[in-house]
Design a protein around this motif. Structure first.
Motif, short mmCIF file in Angstrom:
data_model
loop_
_atom_site.label_atom_id
_atom_site.label_comp_id
_atom_site.label_asym_id
_atom_site.label_seq_id
_atom_site.Cartn_x
_atom_site.Cartn_y
_atom_site.Cartn_z
N ALA A 1 -10.13 50.93 10.89
CA ALA A 1 -9.77 52.06 11.33
C ALA A 1 -10.45 53.36 11.22
CB ALA A 1 -8.26 52.44 10.32
N TRP A 2 -11.55 53.40 10.30
CA TRP A 2 -12.37 54.35 9.98
C TRP A 2 -13.08 54.78 11.34
CZ3 TRP A 2 -14.69 57.14 6.02
CH2 TRP A 2 -14.06 56.99 4.84
N PHE A 3 -13.44 53.70 12.43
CA PHE A 3 -13.76 54.11 13.77
C PHE A 3 -12.81 55.03 14.38
CE2 PHE A 3 -16.04 50.21 12.31
CZ PHE A 3 -17.57 50.63 12.67
N THR A 4 -11.68 55.59 13.79
CA THR A 4 -10.82 56.57 14.62
C THR A 4 -11.73 57.58 14.45
OG1 THR A 4 -9.74 56.81 12.44
CG2 THR A 4 -8.78 55.25 14.50
N LEU A 5 -12.41 58.03 13.41
CA LEU A 5 -13.36 58.98 13.21
C LEU A 5 -14.36 59.35 14.21
CD1 LEU A 5 -14.71 61.40 11.67
CD2 LEU A 5 -16.03 59.58 10.02
N THR A 6 -15.09 58.30 14.70
CA THR A 6 -16.29 58.46 15.72
C THR A 6 -15.57 58.35 16.95
OG1 THR A 6 -16.34 56.14 15.23
CG2 THR A 6 -18.22 57.50 14.22
N HIS B 1 -3.56 59.93 6.59
CA HIS B 1 -3.71 58.57 6.92
C HIS B 1 -4.80 58.32 8.03
CE1 HIS B 1 -2.70 54.51 8.28
NE2 HIS B 1 -2.25 54.23 7.33
N LEU B 2 -5.36 57.50 8.14
CA LEU B 2 -6.51 57.38 9.23
C LEU B 2 -5.87 57.70 10.71
CD1 LEU B 2 -8.98 54.71 7.76
CD2 LEU B 2 -9.43 57.25 8.02
N LEU C 1 -7.78 74.62 20.71
CA LEU C 1 -6.66 73.92 19.83
C LEU C 1 -7.37 72.53 19.24
CD1 LEU C 1 -4.11 73.97 18.41
CD2 LEU C 1 -3.25 72.96 20.32
N LEU C 2 -7.98 71.88 20.17
CA LEU C 2 -8.43 70.42 19.61
C LEU C 2 -9.54 70.46 18.77
CD1 LEU C 2 -8.13 67.93 22.57
CD2 LEU C 2 -6.94 67.77 20.46
N VAL C 3 -10.60 71.53 19.07
CA VAL C 3 -11.88 71.65 17.88
C VAL C 3 -11.12 72.07 16.57
CG1 VAL C 3 -13.52 73.35 17.69
CG2 VAL C 3 -12.88 72.40 19.85
N VAL C 4 -10.11 73.09 16.51
CA VAL C 4 -9.40 73.42 15.15
C VAL C 4 -8.70 72.29 14.61
CG1 VAL C 4 -7.83 74.83 14.30
CG2 VAL C 4 -8.98 75.96 15.90
N ILE C 5 -8.09 71.28 15.37
CA ILE C 5 -7.51 70.19 14.81
C ILE C 5 -8.55 69.26 14.24
CG2 ILE C 5 -5.92 68.11 15.42
CD1 ILE C 5 -4.40 69.80 17.18
N TRP C 6 -9.37 69.08 15.06
CA TRP C 6 -10.52 68.10 14.48
C TRP C 6 -11.02 68.39 13.23
CZ3 TRP C 6 -15.51 68.47 12.68
CH2 TRP C 6 -16.14 67.27 12.79
N CYS C 7 -11.50 69.81 12.98
CA CYS C 7 -11.88 70.44 11.87
C CYS C 7 -10.76 70.30 10.66
CB CYS C 7 -12.35 71.96 11.92
SG CYS C 7 -13.40 72.27 13.03
N PHE C 8 -9.37 70.39 10.97
CA PHE C 8 -8.39 70.19 9.97
C PHE C 8 -8.55 68.75 9.70
CE2 PHE C 8 -3.96 68.97 9.43
CZ PHE C 8 -3.84 69.68 8.43
N HIS D 1 -9.66 64.33 5.90
CA HIS D 1 -10.36 63.07 5.60
C HIS D 1 -11.29 62.83 4.61
CE1 HIS D 1 -11.99 59.40 8.17
NE2 HIS D 1 -12.24 59.21 6.69
N ILE D 2 -11.97 64.00 4.34
CA ILE D 2 -13.03 63.99 3.20
C ILE D 2 -12.57 64.03 1.89
CG2 ILE D 2 -14.83 65.38 2.23
CD1 ILE D 2 -15.68 66.25 5.22
N ASN D 3 -11.28 65.03 1.92
CA ASN D 3 -10.39 65.15 0.85
C ASN D 3 -9.77 63.93 0.29
OD1 ASN D 3 -9.53 67.11 -1.38
ND2 ASN D 3 -7.58 67.14 -0.36
N ALA D 4 -9.36 63.03 1.16
CA ALA D 4 -8.54 61.98 0.99
C ALA D 4 -9.52 60.94 0.18
CB ALA D 4 -7.90 61.37 2.23
N VAL D 5 -10.70 60.77 0.82
CA VAL D 5 -11.54 59.93 0.03
C VAL D 5 -11.94 60.53 -1.19
CG1 VAL D 5 -13.95 59.00 0.20
CG2 VAL D 5 -12.71 59.41 2.33
N ARG D 6 -12.07 61.54 -1.22
CA ARG D 6 -12.34 62.02 -2.83
C ARG D 6 -11.30 61.78 -3.59
NH1 ARG D 6 -11.38 66.86 -5.30
NH2 ARG D 6 -10.32 67.89 -3.69
#
Length: 384
Positions: free
Chosen positions: A32-37, A313-314, A352-359, A364-369
């Motif tokens: 599921a991590w490949f949803t990021l890339t 969630h991923l 809007l998608l650029v903003v959503i990607w950043c969000f 994602h980073i915060n969830a790992v931390r």
């Protein structure tokens, strides 16, 4: 499963030991991590396709494309490490009823890399790169068709899923091969006619396979929603997956019709066929775009209604990738109709998608931390 039950499951399945090291956490690094890339690569492609460009936008898109390549290599390294640490993890991941549905995300990431290479690499490279992309296209087609057949066979014969748990992720095994049409729509234009036409024919063929399998799945999905209600709040972003098939089919049909090599083979003996096919592709794209828009509205309302109680969630990356296809389809329809109004809507959707990607990336980073993911009992590899 409601939110209370989901939270209880997380509390009871997570260990009390908070000193789990990197090696231990990588045991739960899933496909599921490949949803990021696939989402990051899709964003890079979208920035290249957006109609209203400012100076430096292509440079920004190139940076995101390169960043996605780095991310992809990091993810491959991490998941290989997981399989080396636990020799049985690979087989479990491919047969697990939940995690296995995310295996196609690896191939979807590959498709966005090929699309990005075409967009950012071909204009600044020699004639060798289109040849490489042509070879990779056929390899990708064979691999993803094999995945679509074998993975559904495993789902049919393995641990059975129930209709009450049906989500749009059941479409995922056929999604990568469906994107052969999207790849064909951008690769064929830079190929010689004798190579470009077979790519387009293959693209139409497997885009058709993908959209028809999706259409078969949609009644199950709608029946699940009517009979059992919306998915758990944390999983509702995954509803956007349903936007993908009609959206990517729309842009693929328009792109392939516009890439048809004129005065070659069949097209040379039927001189009006190209114009007829382009017209058919455009109006069929509008037909499918409306279906994607309907699914988009249902998904958006469902997510907004539960946003305050939603935990990362991923599947949150479904906010991005399917809507990349929906945005590009909107842009292509506006381009064909020469409508500035539609094109400006496409540009607004891009922002809007650029903003959503950043969000999503920050969450994602915060969830790992915060150990919300990459932790025992909190990822797609959990049992039960």
């Amino acid at each position: 499963m409601d939110t209370t039950a989901l939270d209880e499951e997380r509390r009871t399945s997570a260990p009390h030991d908070s000193r789990l090291g990197i090696r231990g956490r990588l045991r739960h690094f899933t496909w599921a991590w490949f949803t990021l890339t696939m989402s990051t690569g899709g964003l890079a492609v979208l920035l290249n396709r957006t109609p209203h460009k400012f100076r430096g936008l292509i440079t920004i898109g190139t940076i995101i494309f390169i960043f996605n390549l780095i991310l992809f290599l990091c993810l491959i390294t991490a998941i290989i490490t997981r399989f080396l640490v636990d020799s049985k993890a690979l087989r479990r991941s491919l047969f697990h009823p939940t995690e296995s549905l995310f295996f196609p995300c690896f191939w979807l990431s590959m498709s966005t890399i090929l699309l990005g290479t075409q967009a950012y690499g071909v204009p600044s490279s020699g004639p060798w790169l289109p040849v490489v992309l042509r070879v990779l296209f056929w390899i990708y087609l064979v691999c993803t068709f094999t995945v679509a057949v074998i993975q559904y066979y495993i789902l049919f014969t393995g641990e059975h899923l129930t209709i009450h748990s049906m989500t749009p992720s059941w479409i995922m095994p056929v999604f990568p091969v469906m994107l052969c049409g999207t790849l064909a729509s951008v690769l064929a234009a830079d190929q010689p006619p004798d190579q470009g036409l077979p790519i387009i024919v293959a693209g139409v063929t497997f885009q058709g396979l993908g959209i028809f399998v999706s259409m078969i799945m949609y009644p199950l999905y709608l029946g699940r929603l009517i009979g059992d209600g919306l998915p758990a709040i944390d999983l509702r972003p995954g509803m956007f997956i349903s936007v993908g098939p009609p959206a990517f089919t729309s842009l693929a049909l328009i792109g392939m019709a516009n890439s048809l090599p004129s005065n070659y083979n069949f097209l040379s003996t039927h001189p009006l066929s190209t114009e007829v096919l382009q017209t058919m592709a455009l109006f069929t794209a509008c037909f499918l775009w409306a279906l994607g828009f309907w699914f988009f509205c249902i998904s958006a309302i469902s997510c907004v209604s539960g946003l305050r109680n939603m935990s990362f969630h991923l599947t949150w990356w479904a906010f991005v990738f399917p809507n990349v296809g929906f945005t590009i389809a909107t842009i292509d329809i506006g381009t064909q109709f020469q409508s500035q109004g539609i094109l400006w809507v496409g540009s607004a959707m891009t922002i809007l998608l650029v903003v959503i990607w950043c969000f999503v990336f920050l969450n994602h980073i915060n969830a790992v931390r915060q150990r919300k993911i990459l932790w025992p009992g909190r990822d797609e590899d959990k049992e039960g």
